[in-house]
Design a protein around this motif. Structure first.
Motif: not given
Lengths: 799, 141, 112
Positions: A675, A745, A749, A758, A760-761, C49-50, C52, C54-57, C64-67
């Motif tokens: 992900r 983290s 969020e 939106k 986050i990275v 891992l896995k 959540g 992808p870190p996209l709101l 979400y996965t740890d960004a």
């Protein structure tokens, strides 16, 4: 910042300007004229303190430096510090004046010379005016370093480098020992300030570290003051220009050890060990120096040994005088305190007559081109002023009236005679040794003074052996020795003025028990009646003259001692051995082969990480929180392992490069699985560009060669790499199984509210941790410039 | 060096490069909300340029794109630093970013963020770096 | 999955180290490349891992996965690219200048 602080800083700051002054005004104006102002100004401002100090007051200022470590830059001035301050600045003024004529402005690199000189001056003032032992240590080592630089001033000469290294090694060794002693003292007293240590003398005396601390500090003092057996560096230090020999190696720096002993007398004084170590080492040094001085043929070497011997005399007096603290305030203490007074008195006298003698020897060297007494002679008529100055200086050194040396020599005899009457510290057994050795040494002192005077100025003039025709020096060069020589006479006639204003306050500083009574009432006078001291002097003159006349008859005695067993031979042997050992040892592991260094790094990594995991019981394995594995993911991992294994086994470079490329693309697939879309995209593009880069470069690099490496080489590599792999696996497993903290983290969020993003990275990259990214693109740009430079710009003369 | 027969490569490149470039810009601008951003956009643009350099020779490309990529990298770094310095004028700490929503004629309601400026700097730096590196190596014969 | 990844990272480290210890320049560079892949995976694995989406709101996820590791790795990938490029060019220049790619022969002079 008080004026006292400023005074220490001024030489350092002025040193910064010296190179520019040199650059702009040479050869129109000699750089020395600018530097001359500094010590003169400092000397005049120090004179202002004399009345204050003479009233028994002291000056104290403190500036916090590293408050968390308890290091304050505290300056303190009492009688002892003031005397040294006056010597440093006063002799400094004269030496700079002298050097203006001695150092040619056309040939010498004066900017170096005066920068070092000013560094020394500031450091030496720092030593005598600071109250914090750590700061004292720093300044102390700075004097060693500036001395090193000044001895090696003519660094083209092998002997200069040798002498500089010798002095550096010995004095820095002593300095480090002294630091250890200081640290012990501060452990005992929990302070770095001398003033506060003085208040805890009882605590220090009772402590088990008392003796080690004392011996270590004395080691510092003895190395600096060229006491036996550390004296060997001083004769070699004579390679320095003569103004430096006059300044550092007779008048000031070598007296730093004396200062240290005097400064610590309130703490250690009154103990048998302190008394015995200092007075016996001093006495041995006195004898050793004077006997060796007689056999020298180089005038400066003669003066160097004479300095060693005189320093031993002062040291011995300080040791004897420390007995006063054993008795506490009273009549007996007064008797021994006279020895301390004699020590300070002789310290000043020595600086005056030895300073002037060095300058005269410098003049002789300058005007005739040699310092060898076998070539000199008969200069009396040619250099009448120098001759007169030498008479004054050498008679003072020999302890003859009407010069100041006579007074302090008599006081020295009084000191040793009193000591021989002492009934403490088992002196009743050895007491008689002191006057005996003192007397023998004084006979030799008399002889070398006569050698210095008559071998140079009397006898036959031998112009054929000299480089240039001898003539009197210019007036400017003579001013400084004349001033010093007139002090030699003045002090003889008015010793009590000096005593009242300078000696008594210094005495109180060394022996605080006299603080209430305002010192002791010693009237220094030339005539005491027909007492033992006078008869001793008469005996010295008689026997000395006799031995000087028949010098040729008995000087063969010196040849009886083998040159193989001298201190110098021992030093040279030790240095050579150490150099060879360290070279051999270093060559053992510094192979110049990068792979070996990498092996060290990885071996340390394995041992450190593995060891700490083992020691702190950090190894853990917990699979309960693991994410599930799908077949697809397992396939990717297996593919990666295959790709990775292909690389070292590949026969051709193309295969290896492609295998690494495959690995990279599989990594980006893993990113997709985990992900991380941004990462996957970046990895894909980067991998593409990297492979392109590899192929571009690979075009130029040679094909893999057949491995012709020995089995041991391969085996080491294998062991190291397996070790690294295992350690990393263990760390990864253990870290995964022991999660100590919550992830942070969740904060990121909120990126939509905080950064309007939106992704986050991306928000982390450009907003939350923008500085990281900014610095990263710096790195990128620098790397690309590096690539560009490597390719485009080539050093001239290469391919 | 004999002239290689790479008509197919030329033809594909002519079509592919505009597509890659368009996609790169898309990646760059979508970075705020979707995967993408300065690094990826910049690298994608760089790879498009690399393809150009590989397919045609350097002199031809040079003649058409008269840009010194070292300067591009420098401009990128400068831009990134300046956006950081810009924060001082609004009494904010270094590299603080802000954003707001505007109603623009064609785009409608649009978010404009200062972070994008910073990202442009990053992208330019990445492009400049990659292309400079590749050009330096391939030019050295 | 984390356990498997740990072993994968270990193996990659092992092979990378082995390559770095080799004599040929190209192998060393390839080794650093492999090790950097391993480091990226290690960082990612450490973040869990896995956990959540992808870190996209913009996506309809609850977790979400740890960004943060992802941001770190993104930086690392790009830096690694620059370093690899520099390293490649350095070895290329060294080869041209010295005439060998054998580290065993690329030693300093005896009097250095």
């Amino acid at each position: 910042m008080s004026w006292l602080h400023t005074m220490i800083v001024i030489p350092f700051i002025f040193a910064l300007f010296v190179p520019f002054l040199y650059k702009f005004f040479t050869p129109r104006i000699h750089t020395g004229w600018f530097v001359f102002i500094v010590p003169l100004l400092l000397f005049l401002s120090l004179l202002k303190y004399i009345p204050t100090i003479a009233e028994g007051k002291t000056v104290y200022h403190s500036v916090p430096w590293m408050p968390s470590l308890g290091i304050n830059y505290t300056t303190y001035m009492d009688g002892l510090g003031l005397i040294f301050g006056l010597l440093i600045t006063g002799i400094g003024t004269l030496v700079v004046l002298y050097s203006i004529y001695y150092m040619s402005k056309h040939r010498e690199s004066l900017h170096n010379f005066y920068v070092y000189l000013l560094l020394f001056m500031g450091a030496m003032l720092g030593v005598v005016f600071t109250d914090n032992v750590l700061v004292l240590y720093v300044f102390w080592e700075m004097t060693s370093i500036s001395s090193f630089l000044l001895i090696a001033y003519w660094y083209q000469r092998k002997k200069s480098r040798y002498g500089a290294q010798k002095s550096m090694l010995i004095t820095i060794f002593g300095g480090l020992a002294m630091l250890a002693g200081f640290i012990m003292l501060s452990m005992i007293t929990e302070t770095y300030n001398l003033r506060e240590m003085f208040n805890q003398v009882d605590v220090i005396t009772a402590h088990s570290l008392f003796l080690p601390a004392m011996l270590l500090i004395l080691l510092g003092a003895f190395t600096k003051s060229a006491q036996f057996p550390f004296s060997i560096w001083l004769p070699d230090a004579m390679e320095a220009p003569t103004p430096i020999s006059a300044y550092l190696h007779s008048a000031t720096m070598v007296k730093a050890g004396i200062y240290l002993v005097a400064r610590f007398t309130p703490i250690f004084g009154g103990n048998a060990e302190w008394f015995w170590v200092i007075s016996s080492i001093g006495l041995i040094t006195l004898l050793y120096g004077s006997i060796n001085a007689v056999k020298q043929t180089d005038l400066k070497a003669l003066l160097a040994y004479s300095t060693i011997s005189q320093l031993g005399l002062i040291m011995c007096l300080l040791g004897l005088g420390s007995a006063a603290l054993y008795f506490g305030y009273g009549d007996e203490a007064t008797v021994y305190a006279a020895a301390i007074l004699a020590a300070i008195f002789h310290l000043i006298n020595h600086s005056t007559f030895k300073g002037s003698l060095f300058m005269v020897v410098g003049i002789i060297d300058h005007e005739t081109g040699t310092r060898d007494i076998r070539k000199l002679g008969g200069l009396m008529g040619l250099m009448p002023i120098s001759f007169t100055l030498t008479i004054i200086g050498s008679f003072a050194m020999a302890g003859l009236p009407p010069f100041n040396g006579f007074l302090s020599k008599e006081m020295f005899f009084t000191g040793v005679l009193n000591a021989s009457q002492m009934n403490i510290f088992s002196m009743d057994t050895f007491g008689l040794l002191f006057p005996t050795i003192a007397w023998i040494s004084s006979v030799f002192t008399f002889i070398y003074c006569m050698i210095l005077l008559f071998k140079t100025f009397a006898g036959r003039y031998q112009p054929s052996k000299l480089e240039k025709a001898a003539h009197e020096a210019p007036l400017g060069m003579l001013i400084s020795p004349i001033l010093l020589a007139s002090l030699v006479i003045l002090i003889f006639f008015f010793p009590n003025v000096l005593s009242h204003y300078l000696l008594q306050p210094a005495l109180i500083a060394i022996l605080p028990i006299f603080a209430e009574s305002g010192g002791i009432d010693v009237k220094i006078s030339a005539w005491h009646g027909w007492n033992t001291e006078l008869f001793m002097t008469l005996g010295i003159v008689g026997l000395g003259t006799f031995m000087y006349i028949y010098l040729k008859k008995w000087s063969g005695v010196y040849g009886l001692f083998s040159q193989r067993w001298t201190l110098n031979a021992g030093y040279d042997f030790a240095i050579e051995r150490m150099e060879r050992f360290s070279e051999g040892f270093t060559n053992q592991y510094m192979t110049g082969f990068i792979r070996d260094y990498v092996v060290y790094i990885f071996a340390v990594l394995i041992v450190m990480l593995g060891g700490s995991l083992w020691l702190f019981d950090g190894i853990a394995m917990d699979v309960s929180n693991d994410a599930p594995i799908s077949l697809y993911e397992g396939g990717v991992v297996v593919g990666m392992i295959i790709a990775a294994i292909t690389v070292p086994l590949a026969k051709s470079r193309l295969t290896a490069i492609i295998a690494v490329g495959v690995l990279g693309y599989l990594v980006s697939m893993l990113f997709v699985i985990f992900r991380a879309p941004d990462l996957a995209l970046t990895q894909l593009v980067v991998e593409t560009v990297t492979v392109a880069l590899f192929l571009l470069c690979f075009y130029h690099l040679p094909e893999f060669r057949k491995a012709t490496v020995p089995m041991r080489f391969k085996l080491t590599n294998l062991i190291i790499s397996i070790g690294v792999g295992v350690i990393v696996t263990i760390i990864a497993l253990s870290a995964n199984s022991t999660r100590l903290f919550e992830p942070i983290s969740s904060y990121f969020e909120n990126s939509y509210d905080l950064a309007g993003a939106k992704n986050i990275v991306n928000a982390i990259l450009v907003d939350f941790r923008g500085i990281d990214t900014m610095l990263e693109i710096f790195v990128l740009t620098i790397a690309s410039l590096g690539v560009y430079t490597l390719i485009k710009l080539r050093l001239a003369g290469r391919d | 060096m004999k002239k290689p027969n790479d008509i197919i490569l030329h033809a594909v490149t002519k079509v592919a490069v505009p597509i890659i470039l368009a996609f790169s810009f898309h990646l760059f601008f979508s970075g705020h909300h979707n995967p993408g951003g300065g690094f990826i956009g910049g690298l994608a643009i760089a790879s498009a340029l690399t393809l150009l350099f590989l397919a045609f020779d350097i002199e031809t490309v040079r003649a058409n794109i008269g840009v010194d990529f070292k300067v591009v990298a420098a401009i990128g770094v400068l831009l990134a630093v300046l956006t950081g310095v810009g924060s001082f004028f609004f009494d904010a700490s270094f590299l603080s970013h802000t954003f707001d929503y505007f109603n623009l004629p064609i785009f409608g309601k649009t978010e404009l963020a200062t972070a994008v400026l910073f990202d442009v700097g990053v992208a330019l730096a990445v492009i400049g770096t990659s292309v400079t590196t590749i050009l330096s190596i391939s030019e050295d014969r | 999955m984390e356990t498997l990844m740990s072993f994968l990272v270990g193996i990659l480290f092992m092979i990378g180290t082995y390559l770095i210890l080799a004599k040929g320049l190209l192998r060393i560079i390839l080794g650093t490349s492999i090790i950097s892949h391993a480091v990226h995976l290690l960082i990612l694995t450490m973040g869990g891992l896995k956990t959540g989406g992808p870190p996209l709101l913009g996506l309809k996820n609850t977790s979400y996965t740890d960004a943060l590791p992802q941001a770190l790795i993104l930086t690392a990938i790009v830096i690694n690219f620059a370093v690899t490029a520099l390293f490649l060019v350095l070895s290329y220049r060294a080869y041209k200048l010295v005439g060998t790619d054998d580290m065993g022969q690329m030693r300093g002079n005896a009097d250095e």
